[in-house]
Design an enzyme around this catalytic site. Structure first.
Site, PDB file in Angstrom:
ATOM      1  N   THR A 208       0.842  -1.206   0.000  1.00 23.29           N
ATOM      2  CA  THR A 208       0.000   0.000   0.000  1.00 23.29           C
ATOM      3  C   THR A 208       0.866   1.240   0.000  1.00 23.29           C
ATOM      4  O   THR A 208       1.830   1.312   0.758  1.00 23.29           O
ATOM      5  CB  THR A 208      -0.841   0.022   1.296  1.00 23.29           C
ATOM      6  N   THR A 259      -0.224   1.452   7.011  1.00 25.45           N
ATOM      7  CA  THR A 259      -0.086   0.299   6.124  1.00 25.45           C
ATOM      8  C   THR A 259      -0.012  -0.953   6.985  1.00 25.45           C
ATOM      9  O   THR A 259       0.321  -0.888   8.159  1.00 25.45           O
ATOM     10  CB  THR A 259       1.140   0.441   5.199  1.00 25.45           C
ATOM     11  N   GLY A 260      -0.338  -2.074   6.382  1.00 26.69           N
ATOM     12  CA  GLY A 260      -0.326  -3.331   7.127  1.00 26.69           C
ATOM     13  C   GLY A 260      -1.723  -3.912   7.230  1.00 26.69           C
ATOM     14  O   GLY A 260      -2.588  -3.611   6.412  1.00 26.69           O
ATOM     15  N   GLY A 262      -5.128  -4.262   7.622  1.00 27.50           N
ATOM     16  CA  GLY A 262      -6.138  -3.218   7.702  1.00 27.50           C
ATOM     17  C   GLY A 262      -7.167  -3.419   8.788  1.00 27.50           C
ATOM     18  O   GLY A 262      -7.621  -2.458   9.422  1.00 27.50           O
TER      19      GLY A 262
HETATM   20  N1  ASP Z   1      -3.621  -1.821   4.688  1.00 25.44           N
HETATM   21  C1  ASP Z   1      -3.878  -2.585   3.500  1.00 25.44           C
HETATM   22  C2  ASP Z   1      -5.142  -3.365   3.674  1.00 25.44           C
HETATM   23  O1  ASP Z   1      -5.387  -3.881   4.737  1.00 25.44           O
HETATM   24  C3  ASP Z   1      -2.795  -3.524   3.112  1.00 25.44           C
HETATM   25  C4  ASP Z   1      -1.384  -3.122   3.403  1.00 25.44           C
HETATM   26  O2  ASP Z   1      -1.092  -1.962   3.651  1.00 25.44           O
HETATM   27  O3  ASP Z   1      -0.513  -3.991   3.406  1.00 25.44           O
HETATM   28  O4  ASP Z   1      -5.848  -3.515   2.700  1.00 25.44           O
END
Ligand code: ASP
Length: 348
Positions: A208, A259-260, A262
């Site tokens: 992301t 990010t991460g 969600g």
């Molecule tokens: N935050 C994003 C989601 O959960 C994915 C990511 O940032 O890795 O869709």
């Protein structure tokens, strides 16, 4: 109960200190790096994205235009996790989520959007041309087409096709920590024009992209765009298109993006929480760390299986980040510096 571990990487600190023969970096918030304009964005893809944003910020343009142009660069790149070339959902279809927010609390968002190359620009149109904040699915696509966005082919990129075929063999859904870091390479510590040193780290593929910027007028804006978690359930939305979760901007205080995983950002209104900590007086890195601590408290032992990172900028132009696990990096660009920075994290 998870014990807090020393979050400064001792070995990196020691080698840096040896390199410069003095304290490796002066303050947790790199406070000497100030000044406007400035743009920061998540992961190593942020380096290119920041260049896109700088085309506007460097000419004293508006932060809102910069954060749109910046992440459009990433939406156009081949990537596992952003834009139409990204990994699909479990049905083999790429669905995209994005949002944008300006200095007046104007915001727009699209989610579960298919076959549109630049979801962030559709999010901006939602903000500017409708009475709504968020459009999803077919409705978002219809709106995009009505606004003149071309409908792209429904195909997977070669990399996504390969990854999807591999995933189909087991069809198991398990979020992968730092999926973007599978193709890692090291980046070196960097010296700022102020004489400070910033730590090196690992550059990954990318994930992301979240971006926040302050323009030469001192105004803040932010954007966030993603294909979400690879091989997600059909219809699943993460934090990225949700104002207050994946992105929040309060022009009096600061801006944050996430990010991460969600789901774990949504349940504690991540980016809004970080901005509120900054309102209470915490500097960006400390505010991000407090929000990560909240996730750790909520998740308990399960936190070992997830990654979340927050990246924030305050009204003074200070920035900082904090992640659950190591491996998160972010890119900065200002008149003084252009570099990737390894984030501090709870687990080393
Ligand atoms: N935050 C994003 C989601 O959960 C994915 C990511 O940032 O890795 O869709």
């Amino acid at each position: 109960m998870i014990n807090r571990r020393k979050f400064i990487n001792a070995s990196a600190f020691t080698s840096l200190a040896a390199l410069v023969g003095k304290k490796a970096w002066a303050t947790p918030e790199y406070e000497t790096v100030k000044g406007k304009p400035i743009v920061i964005s998540t992961w190593d893809a942020g380096l290119n994205a920041n260049k896109g944003a700088w085309g506007i910020l460097g000419k004293n343009g508006r932060a809102l235009d910069a954060v749109e142009a910046g992440v459009m660069v990433t939406e156009s790149e081949q990537s596992c996790c952003v834009g139409l070339g990204a990994n699909p959902d479990r049905e083999g279809i790429v669905t995209l989520d994005a949002c944008i927010m300006d200095e007046f609390f104007n915001c727009g968002s699209v989610a579960f959007l298919e076959r549109i190359k630049h979801p962030v620009s559709v999010a901006r149109r939602v903000m500017e041309k409708t009475p709504h904040v968020m459009l999803v699915g077919n409705g978002a696509q219809q709106f995009a087409i009505a606004e003149g966005f071309p409908l792209e082919e429904q195909t997977l990129s070669p990399d996504a096709e390969k990854a999807y075929r591999e995933w189909l063999k087991k069809s198991e859904y398990k979020p992968v920590i730092n999926i973007e870091n599978k193709k890692q390479s090291a980046f070196a510590p960097s010296r700022l024009s102020t004489g400070e040193w910033l730590p090196g780290g690992q550059a990954g593929n990318h994930d992301t992209i979240g971006m926040v910027a302050m323009d030469s007028q001192g105004n803040l804006s932010g954007s966030c765009t993603t294909s979400g978690m690879g091989f997600k359930m059909r219809g699943r939305l993460g934090d990225s298109p949700i104002i207050g979760a994946g992105l929040f901007v309060d022009n009096e205080v600061g801006a944050c993006t996430a990010t991460g995983q969600g789901e774990d950002v949504i349940r504690m209104c991540g980016s809004h929480t970080v901005v509120e900590f900054m309102r209470q007086g915490f500097a960006p890195e400390a505010a991000c760390k407090k929000a990560i601590e909240r996730i750790i408290k909520i998740k308990g032992e399960k936190v070992k299986d997830i990654q979340v990172a927050f990246l924030a900028l305050n009204k003074k132009g200070q920035r900082g980040s904090f992640a659950i696990h190591k491996g998160f990096s972010y890119a900065i660009k200002s008149h003084d510096i252009e570099m990737l920075v390894a984030s501090k994290s709870w687990f080393l």
